[in-house]
Design an enzyme around this catalytic site. Structure first.
Site, PDB file in Angstrom:
ATOM      1  N   VAL A  20      38.277  31.037  47.371  1.00 49.41           N
ATOM      2  CA  VAL A  20      37.102  31.848  47.712  1.00 49.41           C
ATOM      3  C   VAL A  20      37.331  33.145  46.927  1.00 49.41           C
ATOM      4  O   VAL A  20      38.097  34.004  47.341  1.00 49.41           O
ATOM      5  CB  VAL A  20      36.992  32.116  49.228  1.00 49.41           C
ATOM      6  CG1 VAL A  20      35.817  33.044  49.524  1.00 49.41           C
ATOM      7  CG2 VAL A  20      36.857  30.814  49.993  1.00 49.41           C
ATOM      8  N   PRO A  21      36.691  33.256  45.759  1.00 51.71           N
ATOM      9  CA  PRO A  21      37.036  34.295  44.781  1.00 51.71           C
ATOM     10  C   PRO A  21      36.533  35.694  45.136  1.00 51.71           C
ATOM     11  O   PRO A  21      35.669  36.265  44.448  1.00 51.71           O
ATOM     12  CB  PRO A  21      36.404  33.774  43.495  1.00 51.71           C
ATOM     13  CG  PRO A  21      35.190  33.035  43.968  1.00 51.71           C
ATOM     14  CD  PRO A  21      35.626  32.382  45.262  1.00 51.71           C
ATOM     15  N   CYS A  22      37.098  36.276  46.166  1.00 50.42           N
ATOM     16  CA  CYS A  22      36.655  37.599  46.615  1.00 50.42           C
ATOM     17  C   CYS A  22      36.923  38.688  45.578  1.00 50.42           C
ATOM     18  O   CYS A  22      36.325  39.763  45.652  1.00 50.42           O
ATOM     19  CB  CYS A  22      37.285  37.944  47.965  1.00 50.42           C
ATOM     20  SG  CYS A  22      39.078  37.857  47.986  1.00 50.42           S
ATOM     21  N   HIS A  23      37.782  38.401  44.593  1.00 52.75           N
ATOM     22  CA  HIS A  23      37.994  39.379  43.523  1.00 52.75           C
ATOM     23  C   HIS A  23      36.729  39.576  42.681  1.00 52.75           C
ATOM     24  O   HIS A  23      36.612  40.578  41.992  1.00 52.75           O
ATOM     25  CB  HIS A  23      39.182  38.968  42.629  1.00 52.75           C
ATOM     26  CG  HIS A  23      38.979  37.689  41.887  1.00 52.75           C
ATOM     27  ND1 HIS A  23      39.183  36.451  42.477  1.00 52.75           N
ATOM     28  CD2 HIS A  23      38.599  37.449  40.611  1.00 52.75           C
ATOM     29  CE1 HIS A  23      38.930  35.515  41.575  1.00 52.75           C
ATOM     30  NE2 HIS A  23      38.570  36.085  40.434  1.00 52.75           N
TER      31      HIS A  23
END
Length: 181
Positions: A142-145
């Site tokens: 889950v690419p929160c970056h």
């Protein structure tokens, strides 16, 4: 199934049970540090000692697949994690919506906390989205970056090395896109 390994983004660890990723951590100096951090990230609502099927053949296969993709991702390869299920244990409906919307952000692209809030039907809930992202148990998958503050600022990042790691991840994705153009 707990797995820890070294990568270009530091030591990583994750936990898979019953076909779902329960938690991931990365950016640690050693595999021991990653495993220790992993234990601290497991929600209290998960009764792991009573989880049937721990270390099943299916989970071992998924763990191998996840390790391979995380390793390739750490090297800068555009990797898709969409076929991995993530555990929604302990999440509210809002958190589930935000996580799903974040997973849909394409590799090399970004959005803002406000845009993500609007995309899940909660305009004005940018801070709430930020809270969901800061508690993301599945970084990289889950690419929160890829979620930024309004105006393009970085916002925050709760992984080890904080904003330095967020900048590194974003720069790696952008460099890979530019090299293929």
């Amino acid at each position: 199934m707990v797995k820890s390994f070294d990568s270009a983004l530091g030591s990583m660890a994750f936990l898979i049970a019953q076909g779902e990723i329960l938690v991931i951590t990365f950016g640690h100096p050693t595999a021991t540090a990653a495993r220790k951090a992993l234990r601290g990230l497991i929600p209290c609502s998960m009764q792991l000692s009573n989880t049937p099927g721990m270390n099943s053949a299916d989970d071992k296969f998924l763990a191998k697949q996840l390790e391979d993709r995380l390793t390739r991702f750490a090297l800068g390869e555009a990797v898709d994690f969409d076929d991995f299920a993530i555990s929604s244990t302990g999440m509210t409906n809002f958190q589930k919506l935000v996580m799903a919307a974040c997973r849909a952000i394409p590799w090399g692209e970004t959005t803002t906390y406000g845009e993500l809030a609007e995309s899940v039907g909660h305009p004005g809930a940018a801070r709430a989205v930020g809270t969901v992202m800061s508690n993301n148990r599945f970084p990289l998958v889950v690419p929160c970056h890829r979620v930024l503050a309004a105006g393009g600022g970085l916002g925050g990042y709760s992984a080890p090395q904080g904003l330095v790691m967020k900048e590194r991840l974003l720069a790696t994705e952008q460099a890979a896109i530019l090299s293929t153009s």
